[in-house]
Design a protein around this motif. Structure first.
Motif, PDB file in Angstrom:
ATOM      1  N   GLN A 191       2.897  14.432   8.231  1.00 31.35           N
ATOM      2  CA  GLN A 191       3.815  13.552   8.942  1.00 31.35           C
ATOM      3  C   GLN A 191       3.654  12.112   8.477  1.00 31.35           C
ATOM      4  O   GLN A 191       4.631  11.378   8.338  1.00 31.35           O
ATOM      5  CB  GLN A 191       3.563  13.656  10.454  1.00 31.35           C
ATOM      6  N   GLN A 192       2.409  11.720   8.227  1.00 28.87           N
ATOM      7  CA  GLN A 192       2.149  10.366   7.750  1.00 28.87           C
ATOM      8  C   GLN A 192       2.796  10.125   6.394  1.00 28.87           C
ATOM      9  O   GLN A 192       3.413   9.080   6.162  1.00 28.87           O
ATOM     10  CB  GLN A 192       0.641  10.124   7.665  1.00 28.87           C
ATOM     11  N   LEU A 193       2.689  11.103   5.487  1.00 29.96           N
ATOM     12  CA  LEU A 193       3.297  10.961   4.168  1.00 29.96           C
ATOM     13  C   LEU A 193       4.822  10.939   4.261  1.00 29.96           C
ATOM     14  O   LEU A 193       5.488  10.221   3.502  1.00 29.96           O
ATOM     15  CB  LEU A 193       2.838  12.094   3.249  1.00 29.96           C
ATOM     16  N   THR A 236      -0.543  10.174  -8.514  1.00 32.35           N
ATOM     17  CA  THR A 236      -0.797   9.571  -9.817  1.00 32.35           C
ATOM     18  C   THR A 236      -1.456   8.210  -9.570  1.00 32.35           C
ATOM     19  O   THR A 236      -1.435   7.693  -8.444  1.00 32.35           O
ATOM     20  CB  THR A 236       0.516   9.381 -10.592  1.00 32.35           C
ATOM     21  N   PRO A 237      -2.024   7.575 -10.612  1.00 34.42           N
ATOM     22  CA  PRO A 237      -2.674   6.273 -10.403  1.00 34.42           C
ATOM     23  C   PRO A 237      -1.753   5.202  -9.829  1.00 34.42           C
ATOM     24  O   PRO A 237      -2.209   4.328  -9.084  1.00 34.42           O
ATOM     25  CB  PRO A 237      -3.141   5.901 -11.819  1.00 34.42           C
ATOM     26  N   SER A 238      -0.453   5.243 -10.149  1.00 34.27           N
ATOM     27  CA  SER A 238       0.463   4.224  -9.624  1.00 34.27           C
ATOM     28  C   SER A 238       0.938   4.531  -8.211  1.00 34.27           C
ATOM     29  O   SER A 238       1.346   3.622  -7.473  1.00 34.27           O
ATOM     30  CB  SER A 238       1.676   4.077 -10.554  1.00 34.27           C
ATOM     31  N   LEU A 239       0.898   5.807  -7.803  1.00 29.26           N
ATOM     32  CA  LEU A 239       1.391   6.187  -6.480  1.00 29.26           C
ATOM     33  C   LEU A 239       0.295   6.201  -5.420  1.00 29.26           C
ATOM     34  O   LEU A 239       0.593   6.107  -4.224  1.00 29.26           O
ATOM     35  CB  LEU A 239       2.064   7.556  -6.541  1.00 29.26           C
ATOM     36  N   ALA A 240      -0.960   6.313  -5.834  1.00 35.02           N
ATOM     37  CA  ALA A 240      -2.053   6.311  -4.855  1.00 35.02           C
ATOM     38  C   ALA A 240      -2.068   5.034  -4.016  1.00 35.02           C
ATOM     39  O   ALA A 240      -2.178   5.110  -2.782  1.00 35.02           O
ATOM     40  CB  ALA A 240      -3.392   6.524  -5.562  1.00 35.02           C
ATOM     41  N   PRO A 241      -1.949   3.829  -4.624  1.00 36.93           N
ATOM     42  CA  PRO A 241      -1.933   2.628  -3.774  1.00 36.93           C
ATOM     43  C   PRO A 241      -0.697   2.528  -2.891  1.00 36.93           C
ATOM     44  O   PRO A 241      -0.746   1.913  -1.826  1.00 36.93           O
ATOM     45  CB  PRO A 241      -1.989   1.469  -4.787  1.00 36.93           C
ATOM     46  N   VAL A 242       0.424   3.144  -3.297  1.00 35.82           N
ATOM     47  CA  VAL A 242       1.626   3.154  -2.450  1.00 35.82           C
ATOM     48  C   VAL A 242       1.341   3.935  -1.167  1.00 35.82           C
ATOM     49  O   VAL A 242       1.604   3.463  -0.058  1.00 35.82           O
ATOM     50  CB  VAL A 242       2.826   3.766  -3.203  1.00 35.82           C
ATOM     51  N   ALA A 243       0.789   5.142  -1.320  1.00 35.75           N
ATOM     52  CA  ALA A 243       0.444   5.954  -0.152  1.00 35.75           C
ATOM     53  C   ALA A 243      -0.636   5.271   0.683  1.00 35.75           C
ATOM     54  O   ALA A 243      -0.611   5.331   1.920  1.00 35.75           O
ATOM     55  CB  ALA A 243      -0.027   7.334  -0.603  1.00 35.75           C
ATOM     56  N   PHE A 244      -1.570   4.609   0.032  1.00 35.22           N
ATOM     57  CA  PHE A 244      -2.673   3.938   0.721  1.00 35.22           C
ATOM     58  C   PHE A 244      -2.161   2.772   1.560  1.00 35.22           C
ATOM     59  O   PHE A 244      -2.495   2.647   2.744  1.00 35.22           O
ATOM     60  CB  PHE A 244      -3.686   3.456  -0.318  1.00 35.22           C
ATOM     61  N   MET A 245      -1.320   1.921   0.974  1.00 30.03           N
ATOM     62  CA  MET A 245      -0.871   0.726   1.677  1.00 30.03           C
ATOM     63  C   MET A 245       0.166   1.046   2.757  1.00 30.03           C
ATOM     64  O   MET A 245       0.162   0.436   3.831  1.00 30.03           O
ATOM     65  CB  MET A 245      -0.298  -0.279   0.681  1.00 30.03           C
ATOM     66  N   LEU A 246       1.062   1.980   2.505  1.00 30.48           N
ATOM     67  CA  LEU A 246       2.086   2.320   3.495  1.00 30.48           C
ATOM     68  C   LEU A 246       1.566   3.287   4.555  1.00 30.48           C
ATOM     69  O   LEU A 246       2.219   3.493   5.579  1.00 30.48           O
ATOM     70  CB  LEU A 246       3.309   2.926   2.807  1.00 30.48           C
ATOM     71  N   GLY A 247       0.394   3.866   4.303  1.00 31.24           N
ATOM     72  CA  GLY A 247      -0.147   4.849   5.227  1.00 31.24           C
ATOM     73  C   GLY A 247      -1.147   4.306   6.224  1.00 31.24           C
ATOM     74  O   GLY A 247      -1.764   5.076   6.978  1.00 31.24           O
ATOM     75  N   GLY A 248      -1.330   2.986   6.267  1.00 33.24           N
ATOM     76  CA  GLY A 248      -2.298   2.412   7.193  1.00 33.24           C
ATOM     77  C   GLY A 248      -2.195   0.903   7.221  1.00 33.24           C
ATOM     78  O   GLY A 248      -1.341   0.307   6.549  1.00 33.24           O
ATOM     79  N   ASP A 249      -3.081   0.266   8.000  1.00 33.46           N
ATOM     80  CA  ASP A 249      -3.032  -1.193   8.084  1.00 33.46           C
ATOM     81  C   ASP A 249      -3.647  -1.817   6.828  1.00 33.46           C
ATOM     82  O   ASP A 249      -4.236  -1.130   6.002  1.00 33.46           O
ATOM     83  CB  ASP A 249      -3.742  -1.686   9.348  1.00 33.46           C
ATOM     84  N   HIS A 250      -3.493  -3.115   6.710  1.00 39.99           N
ATOM     85  CA  HIS A 250      -3.945  -3.835   5.520  1.00 39.99           C
ATOM     86  C   HIS A 250      -5.213  -4.631   5.792  1.00 39.99           C
ATOM     87  O   HIS A 250      -5.415  -5.713   5.228  1.00 39.99           O
ATOM     88  CB  HIS A 250      -2.827  -4.758   5.007  1.00 39.99           C
ATOM     89  N   THR A 251      -6.058  -4.092   6.632  1.00 41.96           N
ATOM     90  CA  THR A 251      -7.299  -4.760   7.007  1.00 41.96           C
ATOM     91  C   THR A 251      -8.283  -4.748   5.849  1.00 41.96           C
ATOM     92  O   THR A 251      -8.503  -3.707   5.211  1.00 41.96           O
ATOM     93  CB  THR A 251      -7.944  -4.063   8.220  1.00 41.96           C
ATOM     94  N   ILE A 252      -8.881  -5.911   5.567  1.00 43.24           N
ATOM     95  CA  ILE A 252      -9.896  -5.993   4.516  1.00 43.24           C
ATOM     96  C   ILE A 252     -11.088  -5.114   4.909  1.00 43.24           C
ATOM     97  O   ILE A 252     -11.585  -5.179   6.024  1.00 43.24           O
ATOM     98  CB  ILE A 252     -10.332  -7.448   4.299  1.00 43.24           C
TER      99      ILE A 252
END
Length: 270
Positions: free
Chosen positions: A34-36, A156-172
């Motif tokens: 569902q998250q994806l 893929t290497p370019s899509l992993a950060p897309v899923a990472f950033m859109l799938g959660g908050d941007h907390t350091i």
């Protein structure tokens, strides 16, 4: 009358708090699938362009695009330039196309590298959600077909950060282990992506011809970006809120988002 109002107010507050608690539980129990799917809905089709430099000198240009069709999402990376080969530079063009389901699940990918020596091509597809089949091709560098199991979802290497950033908050400090296909080894790796910092970048978004008859910046805009570490091959990338690269570095190679003309036409003229 006063006591009735107080009771009513307490009831309203209790119902409001109960609604917040229910919403929190619902959000906390969202499955990864569902998250994806939510990531796919939030994704904005766009194309970005990059100068590729080696030790501070531009060697080529690259583009990265994400688009949607009726049934799929399509990601495509393209590079053309003088890429390092041993101790020399070799004219190279690379195209990597990835197709995903509307639920942001990798379906298949194709990689083609054209160069004078050792051209390379391969394609792969995901089968039964946890199996990656890599087909052998005439230009696959002598590699036979292969099957690899992996812990889904796979990116893929370019899509992993897309899923990472859109799938959660941007907390350091936020971290996530992800399955990533590494084309250099034809293996699935499990890097841990971590948000390390946040900053503002000035990004060139249009260009014009200058007195030296080269394309130079005509207009710039600011983009907020987050530094992600833990990528394959020591890749460190600054990405925007949607996980698209703003600037990146791997060894002596760097990529910087810019206007199309600066990325490709200046490099072609050289």
């Amino acid at each position: 009358m006063t006591s009735t109002r107080v009771a009513l107010a307490i009831l309203v507050v209790a119902l409001w708090l109960g609604g917040l608690a229910a919403m929190h539980r619902r959000n906390a129990n969202v499955s990864e699938a569902q998250q994806l799917a939510q990531v796919a809905l939030r994704l904005q089709p766009s194309t970005f362009y990059y100068t590729i430099e080696r030790d501070g000198q531009q060697i080529g240009g690259a583009s990265s695009s994400l688009d949607t069709t009726a049934n799929t999402l399509v990601s495509e990376e393209y590079f053309v330039g003088d890429y390092p080969s041993g101790k020399s530079l070799e004219r190279t063009s690379t195209r990597w196309q990835t197709r995903l389901t509307r639920g942001f699940r990798l379906a298949d990918l194709t990689i083609d590298i054209a160069r004078p020596t050792k051209p390379f091509a391969t394609n792969a597809s995901v089968q039964e959600d946890t199996l990656l089949f890599i087909a052998g091709r005439r230009k696959s560098g002598g590699h036979p077909p292969a099957h690899y199991t992996f812990l889904p979802p796979l990116f893929t290497p370019s899509l992993a950060p897309v899923a990472f950033m859109l799938g959660g908050d941007h907390t350091i400090g936020r971290k996530k282990v992800m399955s990533v296909f590494d084309p250099t080894t034809r293996l699935v790796i499990r890097p841990e992506l971590t948000i390390r910092a946040e900053s503002l970048f000035t990004v060139v978004d249009s260009a014009s011809i200058n007195a030296a008859e080269e394309w130079s910046p005509a207009h710039s805009d600011t983009v907020r970006a987050w530094r992600i570490e833990g990528g394959p091959k020591g890749l460190v990338a600054w990405v925007d809120a949607e996980g698209r690269i703003v600037a990146a570095q791997a060894g002596s190679l760097t990529a910087t988002r810019t206007a199309f003309e600066i990325a490709f036409k200046n490099a072609k003229a050289k």
